[in-house]
Scaffold this active site. Sequence first.
Site, PDB file in Angstrom:
ATOM      1  N   ASP A  79      35.614  33.755  26.646  1.00 29.51           N
ATOM      2  CA  ASP A  79      35.744  34.056  28.070  1.00 29.51           C
ATOM      3  C   ASP A  79      37.146  33.596  28.459  1.00 29.51           C
ATOM      4  O   ASP A  79      37.445  32.396  28.432  1.00 29.51           O
ATOM      5  CB  ASP A  79      34.663  33.281  28.846  1.00 29.51           C
ATOM      6  CG  ASP A  79      34.797  33.448  30.360  1.00 29.51           C
ATOM      7  OD1 ASP A  79      35.905  33.798  30.844  1.00 29.51           O
ATOM      8  OD2 ASP A  79      33.799  33.210  31.054  1.00 29.51           O
ATOM      9  N   VAL A  80      38.009  34.552  28.812  1.00 35.23           N
ATOM     10  CA  VAL A  80      39.431  34.214  29.030  1.00 35.23           C
ATOM     11  C   VAL A  80      39.680  33.398  30.297  1.00 35.23           C
ATOM     12  O   VAL A  80      40.803  32.967  30.530  1.00 35.23           O
ATOM     13  CB  VAL A  80      40.342  35.467  29.063  1.00 35.23           C
ATOM     14  CG1 VAL A  80      40.398  36.125  27.695  1.00 35.23           C
ATOM     15  CG2 VAL A  80      39.914  36.446  30.145  1.00 35.23           C
ATOM     16  N   TYR A 100      42.909  51.574  43.939  1.00 37.00           N
ATOM     17  CA  TYR A 100      43.261  50.630  42.863  1.00 37.00           C
ATOM     18  C   TYR A 100      43.569  49.247  43.448  1.00 37.00           C
ATOM     19  O   TYR A 100      43.289  48.222  42.842  1.00 37.00           O
ATOM     20  CB  TYR A 100      44.411  51.176  42.012  1.00 37.00           C
ATOM     21  CG  TYR A 100      44.454  50.556  40.620  1.00 37.00           C
ATOM     22  CD1 TYR A 100      43.357  50.637  39.770  1.00 37.00           C
ATOM     23  CD2 TYR A 100      45.590  49.889  40.162  1.00 37.00           C
ATOM     24  CE1 TYR A 100      43.379  50.062  38.504  1.00 37.00           C
ATOM     25  CE2 TYR A 100      45.627  49.325  38.889  1.00 37.00           C
ATOM     26  CZ  TYR A 100      44.510  49.421  38.076  1.00 37.00           C
ATOM     27  OH  TYR A 100      44.547  48.846  36.820  1.00 37.00           O
ATOM     28  N   LYS A 105      48.151  44.141  38.118  1.00 39.84           N
ATOM     29  CA  LYS A 105      48.861  44.802  37.003  1.00 39.84           C
ATOM     30  C   LYS A 105      50.381  44.622  37.149  1.00 39.84           C
ATOM     31  O   LYS A 105      51.092  44.550  36.138  1.00 39.84           O
ATOM     32  CB  LYS A 105      48.508  46.287  36.917  1.00 39.84           C
ATOM     33  CG  LYS A 105      47.081  46.582  36.437  1.00 39.84           C
ATOM     34  CD  LYS A 105      46.783  46.084  35.027  1.00 39.84           C
ATOM     35  CE  LYS A 105      45.506  46.715  34.478  1.00 39.84           C
ATOM     36  NZ  LYS A 105      45.089  46.099  33.191  1.00 39.84           N
ATOM     37  N   ALA A 155      38.287  43.059  38.857  1.00 38.55           N
ATOM     38  CA  ALA A 155      38.385  42.789  40.297  1.00 38.55           C
ATOM     39  C   ALA A 155      36.990  42.977  40.875  1.00 38.55           C
ATOM     40  O   ALA A 155      36.186  43.728  40.326  1.00 38.55           O
ATOM     41  CB  ALA A 155      39.366  43.751  40.960  1.00 38.55           C
ATOM     42  N   GLY A 211      38.591  42.464  24.580  1.00 38.55           N
ATOM     43  CA  GLY A 211      38.312  43.483  25.586  1.00 38.55           C
ATOM     44  C   GLY A 211      37.481  44.657  25.111  1.00 38.55           C
ATOM     45  O   GLY A 211      37.382  45.666  25.810  1.00 38.55           O
TER      46      GLY A 211
HETATM   47  C1  IMJ Z   1      40.068  51.583  38.949  1.00 40.18           C
HETATM   48  C2  IMJ Z   1      39.927  51.541  40.333  1.00 40.18           C
HETATM   49  C3  IMJ Z   1      40.462  52.522  41.166  1.00 40.18           C
HETATM   50  C4  IMJ Z   1      41.162  53.556  40.620  1.00 40.18           C
HETATM   51  C5  IMJ Z   1      41.308  53.605  39.252  1.00 40.18           C
HETATM   52  C6  IMJ Z   1      40.763  52.626  38.403  1.00 40.18           C
HETATM   53  N1  IMJ Z   1      41.952  54.504  38.445  1.00 40.18           N
HETATM   54  C7  IMJ Z   1      41.849  54.119  37.148  1.00 40.18           C
HETATM   55  C8  IMJ Z   1      41.087  52.950  37.074  1.00 40.18           C
HETATM   56  C9  IMJ Z   1      42.621  55.696  38.944  1.00 40.18           C
HETATM   57  C10 IMJ Z   1      42.445  54.845  35.993  1.00 40.18           C
HETATM   58  C11 IMJ Z   1      40.699  52.190  35.830  1.00 40.18           C
HETATM   59  N2  IMJ Z   1      41.675  51.122  35.565  1.00 40.18           N
HETATM   60  C12 IMJ Z   1      42.998  51.512  35.134  1.00 40.18           C
HETATM   61  C13 IMJ Z   1      41.385  49.779  35.702  1.00 40.18           C
HETATM   62  O1  IMJ Z   1      42.266  48.968  35.481  1.00 40.18           O
HETATM   63  C14 IMJ Z   1      40.057  49.325  36.120  1.00 40.18           C
HETATM   64  C15 IMJ Z   1      39.831  48.019  36.408  1.00 40.18           C
HETATM   65  C16 IMJ Z   1      38.597  47.520  36.984  1.00 40.18           C
HETATM   66  C17 IMJ Z   1      37.436  48.266  37.126  1.00 40.18           C
HETATM   67  C18 IMJ Z   1      36.309  47.687  37.685  1.00 40.18           C
HETATM   68  C19 IMJ Z   1      35.040  48.446  37.946  1.00 40.18           C
HETATM   69  C20 IMJ Z   1      33.837  47.544  38.014  1.00 40.18           C
HETATM   70  C21 IMJ Z   1      34.095  46.240  38.695  1.00 40.18           C
HETATM   71  N3  IMJ Z   1      35.323  45.694  38.651  1.00 40.18           N
HETATM   72  C22 IMJ Z   1      36.399  46.321  38.078  1.00 40.18           C
HETATM   73  N4  IMJ Z   1      37.543  45.630  37.911  1.00 40.18           N
HETATM   74  C23 IMJ Z   1      38.606  46.202  37.364  1.00 40.18           C
HETATM   75  O2  IMJ Z   1      33.161  45.652  39.263  1.00 40.18           O
END
Ligand code: IMJ
Length: 255
Positions: A64-65, A155, A162, A95, A14
């Site tokens: 690639d997992v 989120y 998660k 996501a 990662g």
């Molecule tokens: C991600 C989205 C919405 C709110 C968020 C986050 N907050 C935090 C994050 C408040 C802290 C970051 N986070 C904890 C994640 O797990 C992010 C995962 C993620 C981010 C992206 C952005 C780009 C994309 N796909 C993604 N998939 C997962 O195309």
Amino acid sequence: MSDLLNGKTALILGVANRWSLAFAIAQAFRRENAELVLTYQGERQRQTVEELSAELGATILPCDVTVDAEIGGLMEELRRAGRRLDAVVHSIAFANREDLNRPFSETSRAGFLMAHEVSAYSLVAVARAAAPLMTAGGSILTLSYLGAIRVIPNYNVMGVAKAALEASVRYLASDLGPSNIRVNAISAGPVKTTSARGIRDFSSILDEVARRAPLRRNTEPAEVADTAVFLASDLARGVTGNVLYVDAGFQIMGM
Ligand code: IMJ
């Protein structure tokens, strides 16, 4: 501090770039004298991870997992090199962007499956493949977020993935405990990494956390990394199946 991981080999999945929590963890593991193996996904990330690994004296391998054969190939490569594994750090999530920008109720079947495959199932697949190399016991660690147990704006499907990840930590801890392999998660407070780029209102989330958290500030990658050192070390030999919050205390507040 300086020898907490001496004699241990850690596999870290990662690291995308210098700002990745996985890179902060790699640096802290190196400081504690672990030997490091980092993985990269696809040719696009190869060069970045190569440069970062050079700084750490780490070995790098592709993985690639979402492809079982790549996880198997990675472990086979380590076996061939005669490497025992002592720690695995899983710091991977994905996501579709649309699913982070629309109401959760509009998540498509494909988007739901994608988020769960990359962000949750990958831990199960990696743990199963790594366990046979953990012949002296081991520590498997993943990264989670508060959105697993609370509703955080945008989120969405990542929160549900998660939640599956945290439940997977408990079931894996139960399965692998008899082999002295511990499985835990760190739930980190929000950090401005590439994973947070383009997330709507992210800066106001950071401000709100700093205002409300008991420590009145945000979480630093180095704090997450030092907790990862603890969990990978023998100091945490009695800790498994847990989610540890490294979030300046934000999670405890009700108002
Ligand atoms: C991600 C989205 C919405 C709110 C968020 C986050 N907050 C935090 C994050 C408040 C802290 C970051 N986070 C904890 C994640 O797990 C992010 C995962 C993620 C981010 C992206 C952005 C780009 C994309 N796909 C993604 N998939 C997962 O195309």
